[in-house]
Design a protein around this motif. Structure first.
Motif, PDB file in Angstrom:
ATOM      1  N   ILE A  12       0.838  -1.206   0.000  1.00 11.78           N
ATOM      2  CA  ILE A  12       0.000   0.000   0.000  1.00 11.78           C
ATOM      3  C   ILE A  12       0.867   1.247   0.000  1.00 11.78           C
ATOM      4  CG2 ILE A  12      -1.698   1.305   1.324  1.00 11.78           C
ATOM      5  CD1 ILE A  12      -2.818  -1.380   2.296  1.00 11.78           C
ATOM      6  N   GLY A  13       1.965   1.214   0.785  1.00  9.36           N
ATOM      7  CA  GLY A  13       2.881   2.345   0.815  1.00  9.36           C
ATOM      8  C   GLY A  13       3.520   2.593  -0.542  1.00  9.36           C
ATOM      9  N   GLY A  14       3.891   1.510  -1.242  1.00 10.37           N
ATOM     10  CA  GLY A  14       4.469   1.646  -2.574  1.00 10.37           C
ATOM     11  C   GLY A  14       3.490   2.242  -3.566  1.00 10.37           C
ATOM     12  N   LEU A  15       2.216   1.823  -3.476  1.00 12.98           N
ATOM     13  CA  LEU A  15       1.195   2.374  -4.369  1.00 12.98           C
ATOM     14  C   LEU A  15       0.965   3.854  -4.090  1.00 12.98           C
ATOM     15  CD1 LEU A  15      -1.372  -0.567  -4.261  1.00 12.98           C
ATOM     16  CD2 LEU A  15       0.036   0.101  -6.215  1.00 12.98           C
ATOM     17  N   LEU A  16       0.954   4.233  -2.801  1.00 14.34           N
ATOM     18  CA  LEU A  16       0.800   5.647  -2.449  1.00 14.34           C
ATOM     19  C   LEU A  16       1.986   6.464  -2.941  1.00 14.34           C
ATOM     20  CD1 LEU A  16      -0.656   5.381   1.181  1.00 14.34           C
ATOM     21  CD2 LEU A  16      -1.869   5.980  -0.923  1.00 14.34           C
ATOM     22  N   ALA A  17       3.174   5.872  -2.906  1.00 12.55           N
ATOM     23  CA  ALA A  17       4.364   6.568  -3.421  1.00 12.55           C
ATOM     24  C   ALA A  17       4.237   6.809  -4.923  1.00 12.55           C
ATOM     25  CB  ALA A  17       5.622   5.751  -3.112  1.00 12.55           C
ATOM     26  N   LEU A  18       3.702   5.815  -5.652  1.00 14.94           N
ATOM     27  CA  LEU A  18       3.486   5.994  -7.085  1.00 14.94           C
ATOM     28  C   LEU A  18       2.504   7.127  -7.353  1.00 14.94           C
ATOM     29  CD1 LEU A  18       3.226   2.322  -8.431  1.00 14.94           C
ATOM     30  CD2 LEU A  18       5.068   3.950  -8.818  1.00 14.94           C
ATOM     31  N   VAL A  19       1.439   7.194  -6.534  1.00 14.75           N
ATOM     32  CA  VAL A  19       0.460   8.264  -6.691  1.00 14.75           C
ATOM     33  C   VAL A  19       1.113   9.621  -6.431  1.00 14.75           C
ATOM     34  CG1 VAL A  19      -1.653   9.263  -5.759  1.00 14.75           C
ATOM     35  CG2 VAL A  19      -1.494   6.795  -6.103  1.00 14.75           C
ATOM     36  N   ALA A  20       1.941   9.687  -5.381  1.00 13.32           N
ATOM     37  CA  ALA A  20       2.614  10.942  -5.048  1.00 13.32           C
ATOM     38  C   ALA A  20       3.525  11.392  -6.188  1.00 13.32           C
ATOM     39  CB  ALA A  20       3.422  10.776  -3.764  1.00 13.32           C
ATOM     40  N   VAL A  21       4.274  10.456  -6.771  1.00 11.39           N
ATOM     41  CA  VAL A  21       5.161  10.790  -7.892  1.00 11.39           C
ATOM     42  C   VAL A  21       4.334  11.289  -9.075  1.00 11.39           C
ATOM     43  CG1 VAL A  21       6.710   9.809  -9.625  1.00 11.39           C
ATOM     44  CG2 VAL A  21       7.001   9.223  -7.213  1.00 11.39           C
ATOM     45  N   ASP A  22       3.225  10.615  -9.322  1.00 10.02           N
ATOM     46  CA  ASP A  22       2.343  11.003 -10.422  1.00 10.02           C
ATOM     47  C   ASP A  22       1.819  12.424 -10.220  1.00 10.02           C
ATOM     48  OD1 ASP A  22       0.715  10.993 -12.629  1.00 10.02           O
ATOM     49  OD2 ASP A  22      -0.061   9.000 -12.272  1.00 10.02           O
ATOM     50  N   LEU A  23       1.391  12.722  -8.998  1.00  6.37           N
ATOM     51  CA  LEU A  23       0.864  14.045  -8.687  1.00  6.37           C
ATOM     52  C   LEU A  23       1.926  15.125  -8.857  1.00  6.37           C
ATOM     53  CD1 LEU A  23      -1.380  13.364  -5.557  1.00  6.37           C
ATOM     54  CD2 LEU A  23      -2.140  14.278  -7.751  1.00  6.37           C
ATOM     55  N   VAL A  24       3.140  14.839  -8.380  1.00  6.26           N
ATOM     56  CA  VAL A  24       4.208  15.838  -8.435  1.00  6.26           C
ATOM     57  C   VAL A  24       4.640  16.092  -9.876  1.00  6.26           C
ATOM     58  CG1 VAL A  24       6.620  16.294  -7.844  1.00  6.26           C
ATOM     59  CG2 VAL A  24       5.057  15.393  -6.114  1.00  6.26           C
TER      60      VAL A  24
END
Length: 347
Positions: A12-24
């Protein structure tokens, strides 16, 4: 697989990190997502899914690995049908192209949270009741029949109960206010159409979960693999939206292909339930290698046949490109607000 809590949290943490990278990277400055940019992101997310599946294969064994890849391909192929309704929703709400990525991202994240709850409930039911496989199988067969009967019925969008409730309970502004979902006017808090369309995307995707969740449970009953396959399929879906664009309308046989897949998995669920009740012999149960082969073969034939039909008979292509190709005046104003550059007509 016996999945420890730390692995769940790490995933779940890895998926949230992907979302954060996408947003940035993508949403740092609102812009129209180009085909090239979408293609790079699609390749990136597919690569992430392949790396994850390879790790499952090496650490968990080849059976969980095959289950993940089969589930991922199934969920991703079923999600292509979602693109039709996403395009119709975007067109109906006249969402500026520069903000469509944000709408899809937030809407799909909401859908992923809700699908997580569905998966938890489904896993609990399967663990307690064998007959639930008959229910899931019946849902898939019914959905398959409905898809064939109602093929091409995506041209109009009618707001569902959740969206209508939001409009009834909260005041909604007439126009978009940049990418804001909520604004304050005259001391009163208002929602914007951006919030409403996010709700529409999230709730529409949740309805698609009614067939996709039973479908993947027909491939694997491991809740971790079910969640991971859904997550990776959804994460790559919004970039696929921009990559395919009007090409989706050329997949004239998509409904038949997806209906075939759902019917096949529905039959597999029935056979699995009968096997659990010791009604049918072991050799009659469909293994995951056969499932993977059938799904890949159906998708390949469906795609090639659709493209051939669209090229030979352009009139067979239903509808038009529902994505907002032309930049409307309100979109130019939104772009000017986002970039600080006034439209040429106002300079």
């Amino acid at each position: 697989m016996n999945v420890p809590l730390w692995l769940w949290l790490a995933t779940i943490g890895g998926l949230l990190a992907l979302v954060a990278v996408d947003l940035v990277i993508v949403d740092r400055k609102p812009h129209r997502v180009s085909t090239g940019e979408a293609a790079r992101w699609v390749i990136f997310y597919i690569s992430c899914a392949v790396v994850f599946g390879a790790a499952v294969w090496m650490l968990g064994g080849h059976d969980p690995g095959v289950e993940f890849f089969t589930g991922y391909i199934t969920e991703y192929s079923l999600s292509v049908d979602n693109l039709f309704i996403f395009m119709v929703i975007m067109s109906s709400f006249k969402v500026p192209a520069i903000h469509q990525h944000r709408v899809l991202l937030i809407g799909i994240l909401l859908a992923l949270v809700m699908r997580g709850a569905f998966i938890a409930v489904g896993a609990a039911l399967i663990a307690q009741f064998v007959w639930i496989f008959f229910v899931f199988g019946a849902v898939l067969v019914w959905t398959a029949v409905s898809m064939v009967r109602n093929k091409g019925g995506h041209e109009e969008y009618h707001e569902n109960a959740v969206t209508r409730w939001v409009r009834k309970v909260f005041p909604v502004t007439e126009d978009y206010v940049g990418h804001k979902s909520m604004v304050r006017r005259d001391g009163k808090r208002w929602l914007t159409p951006m919030f409403v369309v996010i709700v529409a995307i999230g709730s529409a995707d949740l309805l698609f979960a009614v067939d996709s969740i039973p479908a993947i449970f027909g491939i694997t009953q491991d809740a971790y693999l079910v969640f991971a396959a859904n997550a990776f399929a959804l994460m790559g879906l919004r970039q696929l939206y921009f990559l395919l664009g009007g090409l989706v309308t050329k997949l004239v046989y998509l409904s038949y292909g997806l209906a075939t897949i759902l019917g096949f998995i529905g039959a597999k669920l029935f056979l699995h339930a009968l096997h659990e009740y010791h009604v049918v012999p072991d050799w009659l149960e469909i293994n995951n290698w056969l499932s993977l082969g059938v799904i890949v073969a159906v998708l390949t034939v469906t795609t090639l046949a659709s493209l051939y039909k669209a090229r030979k008979d352009p009139d067979a292509v239903g509808g038009t490109n529902l994505m907002l190709d032309a930049e409307a005046p309100e979109e130019r104003a939104t772009r000017a607000e986002a970039t600080g550059v006034a439209p040429s007509s106002e300079r």
